[in-house]
Design a protein around this motif. Structure first.
Motif, mmCIF file in Angstrom:
data_model
loop_
_atom_site.group_PDB
_atom_site.id
_atom_site.type_symbol
_atom_site.label_atom_id
_atom_site.label_comp_id
_atom_site.label_asym_id
_atom_site.label_seq_id
_atom_site.Cartn_x
_atom_site.Cartn_y
_atom_site.Cartn_z
ATOM 1 N N LYS B 190 -10.509 8.578 7.204
ATOM 2 C CA LYS B 190 -9.200 9.039 7.684
ATOM 3 C C LYS B 190 -8.098 8.613 6.706
ATOM 4 O O LYS B 190 -7.172 9.377 6.430
ATOM 5 C CB LYS B 190 -8.928 8.437 9.076
ATOM 6 N N LEU B 191 -8.238 7.389 6.161
ATOM 7 C CA LEU B 191 -7.254 6.920 5.187
ATOM 8 C C LEU B 191 -7.239 7.814 3.949
ATOM 9 O O LEU B 191 -6.185 8.107 3.392
ATOM 10 C CB LEU B 191 -7.573 5.473 4.785
ATOM 11 N N LEU B 192 -8.436 8.299 3.555
ATOM 12 C CA LEU B 192 -8.519 9.190 2.399
ATOM 13 C C LEU B 192 -7.845 10.524 2.692
ATOM 14 O O LEU B 192 -7.163 11.087 1.838
ATOM 15 C CB LEU B 192 -9.985 9.420 2.019
ATOM 16 N N VAL B 193 -8.020 10.998 3.931
ATOM 17 C CA VAL B 193 -7.369 12.252 4.326
ATOM 18 C C VAL B 193 -5.854 12.089 4.266
ATOM 19 O O VAL B 193 -5.124 12.992 3.876
ATOM 20 C CB VAL B 193 -7.829 12.665 5.741
ATOM 21 N N GLU B 194 -5.378 10.881 4.607
ATOM 22 C CA GLU B 194 -3.937 10.627 4.580
ATOM 23 C C GLU B 194 -3.399 10.504 3.150
ATOM 24 O O GLU B 194 -2.193 10.316 2.957
ATOM 25 C CB GLU B 194 -3.625 9.325 5.338
ATOM 26 N N GLY B 195 -4.292 10.535 2.174
ATOM 27 C CA GLY B 195 -3.841 10.534 0.784
ATOM 28 C C GLY B 195 -3.878 9.178 0.107
ATOM 29 O O GLY B 195 -3.298 9.004 -0.965
ATOM 30 N N LYS B 196 -4.528 8.206 0.717
ATOM 31 C CA LYS B 196 -4.589 6.882 0.095
ATOM 32 C C LYS B 196 -5.641 6.847 -1.014
ATOM 33 O O LYS B 196 -6.564 7.662 -1.042
ATOM 34 C CB LYS B 196 -4.969 5.820 1.137
ATOM 35 N N THR B 197 -5.506 5.873 -1.877
ATOM 36 C CA THR B 197 -6.505 5.626 -2.901
ATOM 37 C C THR B 197 -7.235 4.343 -2.512
ATOM 38 O O THR B 197 -6.596 3.370 -2.104
ATOM 39 C CB THR B 197 -5.821 5.429 -4.265
ATOM 40 N N ILE B 198 -8.562 4.366 -2.613
ATOM 41 C CA ILE B 198 -9.314 3.208 -2.134
ATOM 42 C C ILE B 198 -10.261 2.712 -3.220
ATOM 43 O O ILE B 198 -10.922 3.503 -3.905
ATOM 44 C CB ILE B 198 -10.100 3.556 -0.849
ATOM 45 N N ILE B 199 -10.276 1.393 -3.413
ATOM 46 C CA ILE B 199 -11.269 0.781 -4.290
ATOM 47 C C ILE B 199 -12.135 -0.110 -3.411
ATOM 48 O O ILE B 199 -11.614 -0.945 -2.673
ATOM 49 C CB ILE B 199 -10.594 -0.073 -5.388
#
Lengths: 351, 247
Positions: B190-199
């Motif tokens: 869901k965070l990725l859908v919101e446009g966040k970048t994740i490592i």
């Protein structure tokens, strides 16, 4: 150990007598309370909240009113140590272990003494000025070591008052070894009592409120985990400096007050007594509650006066009481009382 | 353009090169997985990006701004949040008050209306998002009595509260059961859908490879491989580094 074992035995006996009873949980709306919306709905609820706050205030007022002059002086001294202990506990709640309340106390005392002696300012000007400027000066002195943690910070705070003490002694400034004497006193004992008792209660309740606010929460979080607080985007050094200022202002006020009360300031204001007794008071009263250290000071200071009759043996009995307190109630008197007061269980008969 | 440009990052502890000349581009709105054996320098790498350790050499640019030399709280306020491998909650505070601390940061205050309003309610909303049951007493319990799974969620909640643009998750899944992991994966998606970048640093390769866009492999402080999860799976060198680990 013995006392604790005895207590356990008593509790066991009581439980056995209640074989036909079971424990029932009383939920005093824990959730509603933590939601901050619980209404003051009933008389019982109001009394439940007021009782532990009003009774100590009233009791201290009455005792101060009816005591002879000697014991009134003891109360004043207890109030001073109580404030030092509250300030120590506040600093420790912010993750700063201080061994140098004497530094803040001494700086406040000297500022008040100098203002009164050289500029002839009255006490109602010297005390506020000494409080604020003493707090500022202490904070500036300790600013370089705010980055240190735990025992390293403690070591610096321990050594600074000793340095100032020897510095004044060697350079003979501000009266050197003899200190400054003949400072202007308070008009009478009642003014003294009213000022210090009011200041003490205001400090306690204001700090307790402050530390449970959203802003005060950050101070507690720094003690719990400073790295996680940094990773939450908080400048922990700025917050530590603020805590240091608040804590040292309280101590500086005590110093300034005592200067006028004793009409004297000198190097004894930097002695270890003012650093160690607040810690002892916090330890027996209960660390982390702010009210505990205050209670501890009101146990230790009068106790020390009562034991005066024993002469040299005074320290032995004093130490004994300390050990018994710490062993029997390791959590502190205040935490024990508050746990008993807020007991969430009661015995009900099995039908 | 890459949101994080990491160039020639190097750090030695004594004679050991913990991280040796690593360069990576992290693109916006992607999930970068970091894998590697224990002691291969993954956490040191993350510590350098977030300012907890100063590198000997190299640069990290976030949206073109240099991060090396900044303090951790400044980097956090720029929008790079990190969760710790060893959970670091505020043990004496109730779970929802743990979230009030990041809500008090300069970054959140600067956002519209961030400085005002009922922080408790916002904190409870965020906790619900990461799986704290709202009606129950769990959000009100002190962090010291919460089980490990909830503490991991609390770490994630801290980053959500910070409104971080780049979320660095250091072994978020370690010590969690498969059921717990499968309930956290949708939160990350869901965070990725919101446009966040994740490592993500992770040892649970199966779960990681399902959601990762890119994966880099560390061994002895060096980046030995970079690519899509599928390419990494088939690489001989990676298999050797992870000898004995069935992927």
């Amino acid at each position: 150990m013995l006392v604790a074992a005895g207590l356990n035995l008593l509790i066991k006996k009581r439980d056995m007598a209640k074989e036909n009873y079971r424990k029932e949980r009383i939920d005093r709306c824990i959730k509603a309370r933590s939601d901050d919306i619980y209404a003051i709905s009933s008389k019982n609820e109001i009394l439940y909240l007021l009782f532990p706050r009003v009774i100590p205030i009233a009791a201290l007022g009455i005792i101060a009113l009816i005591s002879p002059l000697y014991w009134q002086k003891v109360i004043i001294s207890a109030c001073i140590f109580a404030m030092l202990a509250v300030s120590w506990d506040f600093l420790s709640s912010c993750g700063m272990l201080s061994l140098g309340q004497a530094l803040f106390f001494g700086i406040g005392s000297y500022i008040a003494g100098i203002l009164n002696h050289y500029l002839n300012l009255p006490f109602y000007i010297t005390i506020p000025v000494a409080t604020i400027s003493g707090g500022l000066l202490s904070t500036i002195l300790l600013l370089p070591v705010v980055r240190l943690r735990g025992i390293y910070f403690a070591m610096v705070t321990l050594i600074l008052p000793l340095m100032l003490m020897r510095g004044i002694e060697a350079t003979r400034i501000f009266g050197g070894n003899e200190g400054i004497t003949g400072l202007s006193p308070f008009p009478n004992i009642w003014v003294e009592l009213i000022i210090i008792i009011t200041a003490m209660w205001v400090t306690l309740f204001a700090l307790r409120r402050f530390i449970s606010s959203d802003y005060g929460l950050i101070f507690v979080s720094i003690r719990d985990n400073d790295r996680a607080t940094m990773a939450s985007g908080i400048n922990i050094y700025a917050f530590k400096a603020q805590a240091l200022f608040i804590g040292s202002c309280i101590c500086a006020f005590c110093g300034a007050f005592m200067t006028h009360s004793y009409m004297f300031t000198g190097i004894p204001v930097f002695t270890m007594e003012f650093s160690i007794l607040p810690i002892a008071a916090s330890a027996i009263g209960g660390i982390g509650s702010l009210a505990g250290p205050l209670l501890g000071a009101f146990v230790l200071v009068p106790l020390s006066e009562i034991l005066r009759e024993f002469g040299t043996l005074r320290v032995v009995f004093y130490g004994l009481v300390l050990v018994i307190c710490v062993v029997a109630l390791p959590e502190g008197i205040f935490h024990y009382l508050s746990r008993k007061y807020n007991e969430m269980e009661r015995w009900v008969k099995i039908e | 353009m890459a949101i994080l440009e990491i160039r020639n990052l190097t750090k030695s502890f004594g004679g050991i090169k913990a991280v040796d000349d690593v360069s990576v581009d992290v693109h916006e709105n992607t999930l970068l997985g970091i894998i590697g054996p224990n002691g291969s320098g993954k956490t040191t790498f993350v510590n350098m990006i977030t300012g907890f350790i100063r590198p000997d050499k190299g640069s990290v640019r976030f949206k073109g701004k240099e991060l090396i030399g900044l303090t951790p709280y400044k980097i956090t306020n720029m929008g790079i949040g990190r969760a710790f491998q060893m959970v670091k909650p505020f043990f004496h505070l109730p779970a929802f008050k743990n979230i009030i601390v990041p809500l008090s940061s300069d970054r959140v205050k600067a956002t519209k209306g961030g400085g005002f309003g009922d922080k408790d309610a916002i904190a409870l909303d965020i906790l619900e998002e990461v799986g704290f049951e709202r009606g129950s007493s769990v959000p009100y319990k002190t962090a010291s009595v919460l089980p490990h799974g909830y503490l991991k969620r609390l770490e994630l909640a801290r980053l959500i509260a910070l409104k971080a643009e780049v979320l660095i998750l250091d072994e978020l899944f370690s010590g969690l059961s498969i059921a717990e992991v499968t309930s956290i994966v949708p939160i990350i998606e869901k965070l990725l859908v919101e446009g966040k970048t994740i490592i993500m640093i992770e040892h649970r390769l199966k779960e990681l490879f399902r959601i990762a866009d890119n994966v880099i492999v560390f061994n002895f402080g060096k980046k030995i491989k970079e690519g899509k999860p599928k390419e990494i799976l088939e690489d001989e060198e990676v298999k050797k580094a992870y000898l004995g680990v069935e992927v």
